[in-house]
Design a protein around this motif. Structure first.
Motif, PDB file in Angstrom:
ATOM      1  N   ASN A 108       0.846  -1.196   0.000  1.00 45.31           N
ATOM      2  CA  ASN A 108       0.000   0.000   0.000  1.00 45.31           C
ATOM      3  C   ASN A 108       0.884   1.250   0.000  1.00 45.31           C
ATOM      4  O   ASN A 108       1.673   1.481   0.914  1.00 45.31           O
ATOM      5  N   PHE A 109       0.737   2.064  -1.057  1.00 50.19           N
ATOM      6  CA  PHE A 109       1.615   3.217  -1.248  1.00 50.19           C
ATOM      7  C   PHE A 109       1.409   4.272  -0.159  1.00 50.19           C
ATOM      8  O   PHE A 109       2.361   4.894   0.312  1.00 50.19           O
ATOM      9  N   VAL A 110       0.163   4.491   0.239  1.00 48.49           N
ATOM     10  CA  VAL A 110      -0.143   5.471   1.278  1.00 48.49           C
ATOM     11  C   VAL A 110       0.510   5.075   2.595  1.00 48.49           C
ATOM     12  O   VAL A 110       1.137   5.898   3.273  1.00 48.49           O
ATOM     13  N   LEU A 111       0.375   3.810   2.963  1.00 48.53           N
ATOM     14  CA  LEU A 111       0.969   3.337   4.211  1.00 48.53           C
ATOM     15  C   LEU A 111       2.485   3.479   4.184  1.00 48.53           C
ATOM     16  O   LEU A 111       3.099   3.944   5.156  1.00 48.53           O
ATOM     17  N   ARG A 112       3.097   3.110   3.081  1.00 51.74           N
ATOM     18  CA  ARG A 112       4.550   3.211   2.950  1.00 51.74           C
ATOM     19  C   ARG A 112       5.017   4.664   3.098  1.00 51.74           C
ATOM     20  O   ARG A 112       5.975   4.956   3.799  1.00 51.74           O
ATOM     21  N   PHE A 113       4.312   5.556   2.402  1.00 46.65           N
ATOM     22  CA  PHE A 113       4.721   6.962   2.474  1.00 46.65           C
ATOM     23  C   PHE A 113       4.496   7.539   3.867  1.00 46.65           C
ATOM     24  O   PHE A 113       5.310   8.310   4.379  1.00 46.65           O
ATOM     25  N   PHE A 114       3.390   7.151   4.499  1.00 45.68           N
ATOM     26  CA  PHE A 114       3.139   7.641   5.854  1.00 45.68           C
ATOM     27  C   PHE A 114       4.253   7.217   6.802  1.00 45.68           C
ATOM     28  O   PHE A 114       4.722   8.021   7.616  1.00 45.68           O
ATOM     29  N   TYR A 115       4.685   5.980   6.719  1.00 43.51           N
ATOM     30  CA  TYR A 115       5.760   5.509   7.589  1.00 43.51           C
ATOM     31  C   TYR A 115       7.038   6.325   7.371  1.00 43.51           C
ATOM     32  O   TYR A 115       7.741   6.670   8.329  1.00 43.51           O
ATOM     33  N   PHE A 116       7.338   6.646   6.106  1.00 42.18           N
ATOM     34  CA  PHE A 116       8.540   7.438   5.836  1.00 42.18           C
ATOM     35  C   PHE A 116       8.373   8.878   6.335  1.00 42.18           C
ATOM     36  O   PHE A 116       9.267   9.430   6.988  1.00 42.18           O
ATOM     37  N   ALA A 117       7.232   9.501   6.030  1.00 42.57           N
ATOM     38  CA  ALA A 117       7.006  10.887   6.428  1.00 42.57           C
ATOM     39  C   ALA A 117       7.024  11.041   7.948  1.00 42.57           C
ATOM     40  O   ALA A 117       7.598  11.992   8.491  1.00 42.57           O
ATOM     41  N   PHE A 118       6.408  10.107   8.659  1.00 42.38           N
ATOM     42  CA  PHE A 118       6.375  10.200  10.114  1.00 42.38           C
ATOM     43  C   PHE A 118       7.776   9.999  10.694  1.00 42.38           C
ATOM     44  O   PHE A 118       8.144  10.629  11.690  1.00 42.38           O
TER      45      PHE A 118
END
Length: 556
Positions: free
Chosen positions: A502-512
């Motif tokens: 899931n692209f959203v989940l992956r990006f959220f983990y990086f951004a956070f």
């Protein structure tokens, strides 16, 4: 040394002879005129950049008194309509001095002027304005835009002077001792921890509210519990949401905490744009706090770079636009993230983070990140790796009035030149180069050949080639780019583990994880300034301490 007529002439001769310096800027476009405050900001930036590089110019005050302002029309920004005793140019210089010193009250400025008759002479002050006159001018005579411009211009002067090694005025609190005795404060573990705890709690309350799950009212689990859990996942490397949520139940002081699948579900319901927006909001809130310290404004250098997740080994069918090829030529695939980070003398913060998708140009990525960075902080110089050596990227940076340093991939002509330098045993070489932009448009840059220290090769590979629109003097700043690599290592340790595509989940983990990194470095800055009055780039506070406190304290 002090400025002289000759030194001032040399400064403006340098500006006139340098193609990328435009001064004054009001005649560059019909959109500008002599009353444009944006033009004045640009002019101060141009002059200050060259001014403080001159050996004779070692005083910020002298810059303020010698700065050309006669061509500026201040009348549209003057709310007074009748005759006045003090003209706007003098008041502009006085309030610039006040902002440079960080004084909160006009009384400090008046007392400072009374003790310096030579400064008053250079400013052509016949009678020093009293405190009430200055107070009324700032609050009732100056427009809001003019006051904002003075604050921004003062920041510009501080940064340019600091980067040139010129002493910067400190606030009165910086020059006074923080303890009753003259002895250096003892930074024992308890003292540091108490400050870390206090500041971390304060920062958490400021920053985390920038994130929201938009769940509505009446939910049993407090929204902040989700951010506490995400912080907890960052405490242990490669900790996934399910395992982390189970142990977080016993670690947390909350009555209710989310389960792993609940946490992931709520994050997936976000969008990439929403996460991006929340990150920017949180960084803006964080910067509002650290901007209160003079030490924060020592920067201006931003690194733009792309990092990769671990190579993806599963089936990427249907995800080809998100799981893309790696930066290095190989048959591997990975998620990629782009960031803009502060480096150099400034506190290293991740100003913005965004995903990289298939088909996006490097120009799009750079423009997007610089838009965000320039909204948040003063940017002066941009450093990138050779993946960004496109002439269109370089021209876009120049069009913003920024300098850049970028290594260039060696083509046939660069290899031939490097071979000649090798034969001549020459360590450095500079040459101008016009880069074709299309049609009849060109971008002018300077190629800088530099022999590598302890090079293991004997041919053209001994040399690196850099491109810069600021000349050789900016090449030394490129060493700051490597700071981003250590930053990425920390950020990736703070990321929760997942096998999801899931692209959203992956990006959220990086951004956070980028947010946690920025919070850690901001807390370290504030603790150092609070305890010592100074900031050293080497952290005195560990990331583990800050993240543990964030998790324990909670934010709601």
């Amino acid at each position: 040394m002090v400025s002289t007529r000759l030194s001032r002439r040399e400064v403006f001769r340098t500006i006139a002879m340098t193609s990328y310096h435009k001064w004054p800027a009001y005649d560059l476009t019909p959109l500008y005129d002599r009353s444009s405050l944006s033009v004045l900001e640009e002019d101060v930036r141009t002059v200050a950049k060259v001014w403080f590089e001159h050996d004779a110019h070692t005083s910020v005050e002298r810059f303020v008194s010698d700065l050309p302002l006669a061509y500026v029309e201040f009348q549209p920004h003057d709310r007074y309509t009748g005759s006045t005793r003090y003209n706007m140019i003098l008041l502009m210089r006085l309030f610039l001095l006040k902002e440079l010193h960080g004084w909160n009250h006009e009384t400090a400025l008046v007392e400072y002027l009374q003790q310096r008759p030579s400064l008053c002479h250079r400013l052509n002050i016949e009678a020093i304005p009293d405190q009430s006159t200055l107070w009324r001018c700032w609050r009732y005579r100056f427009t809001t835009d003019l006051k904002d411009m003075i604050k921004t211009t003062a920041k510009t002067i501080l940064i340019k002077a600091d980067r040139a090694g010129v002493t910067i005025p400190r606030e009165p609190s910086d020059t006074q001792t923080r303890h009753e005795s003259d002895e250096e404060p003892t930074l024992d573990g308890r003292t540091v921890f108490d400050q870390v705890q206090k500041i971390t709690e304060h920062i958490g309350q400021i920053v985390y509210p920038g994130f929201s799950l938009d769940r509505g009212e009446g939910c049993e689990i407090h929204e902040h519990a989700f951010w506490d859990l995400q912080t907890y996942l960052g405490l242990r490397e490669s900790l996934a949401a399910n395992e982390g949520a189970r142990s977080f139940v016993y670690e947390s002081q909350r009555d209710r905490t989310p389960l792993g699948h609940t946490h992931r579900e709520h994050v997936r319901n976000l969008s990439v744009d929403r996460i991006h927006e929340m990150y920017r909001q949180s960084l803006d809130r964080l910067l509002e706090r650290v901007a209160d310290t003079k030490e924060f404004h020592r920067g201006g250098i931003v690194v733009i770079d792309i990092t990769e997740a671990n190579p993806f080994t599963g089936d990427r069918s249907g995800y080809e636009n998100e799981i893309i090829g790696t930066k290095e030529a190989s048959d591997e695939y990975a998620y990629q993230w782009a960031t803009a980070q502060l480096v150099g003398n400034a506190v290293p913060l991740v100003l913005d983070a965004r995903p990289v998708r298939k088909g996006e140009s490097r120009l799009e990525i750079v423009e997007d990140l610089l838009d965000s960075a320039e909204e948040l902080v003063f940017v002066d110089n941009v450093l990138m790796d050779r993946d960004f050596d496109s002439q269109h990227v370089l021209d876009a940076i120049s069009q913003r009035g920024l300098t850049y340093v970028v290594p260039k991939r060696m083509q046939t002509s660069e290899k031939a030149q490097a071979k000649r330098l090798c034969q001549q045993d020459q360590n450095r070489y500079l040459t101008d180069r016009n880069l074709h932009l299309g049609s009849n448009e060109w971008h002018n840059t300077t190629l800088i050949y530099r022999r590598k220290e302890d090079a293991k090769y004997t041919d053209h590979r001994q040399y690196s080639v850099f491109m810069s629109n600021g000349g050789e003097r900016y090449l030394s700043e490129y060493a700051y780019r490597w700071e981003i690599e250590s930053g990425y290592r920390s950020i990736k340790r703070f990321m929760a583990a997942t096998t999801s595509k899931n692209f959203v989940l992956r990006f959220f983990y990086f951004a956070f994880a980028c947010l946690l990194y920025s919070i850690w470095r901001a807390v370290d800055l504030l603790v150092q300034v609070e305890l010592t009055g100074e900031y050293e780039r080497s952290p005195v506070v560990t990331a583990n301490t800050v993240l543990t406190l964030l998790k324990q304290i909670g934010i709601g």
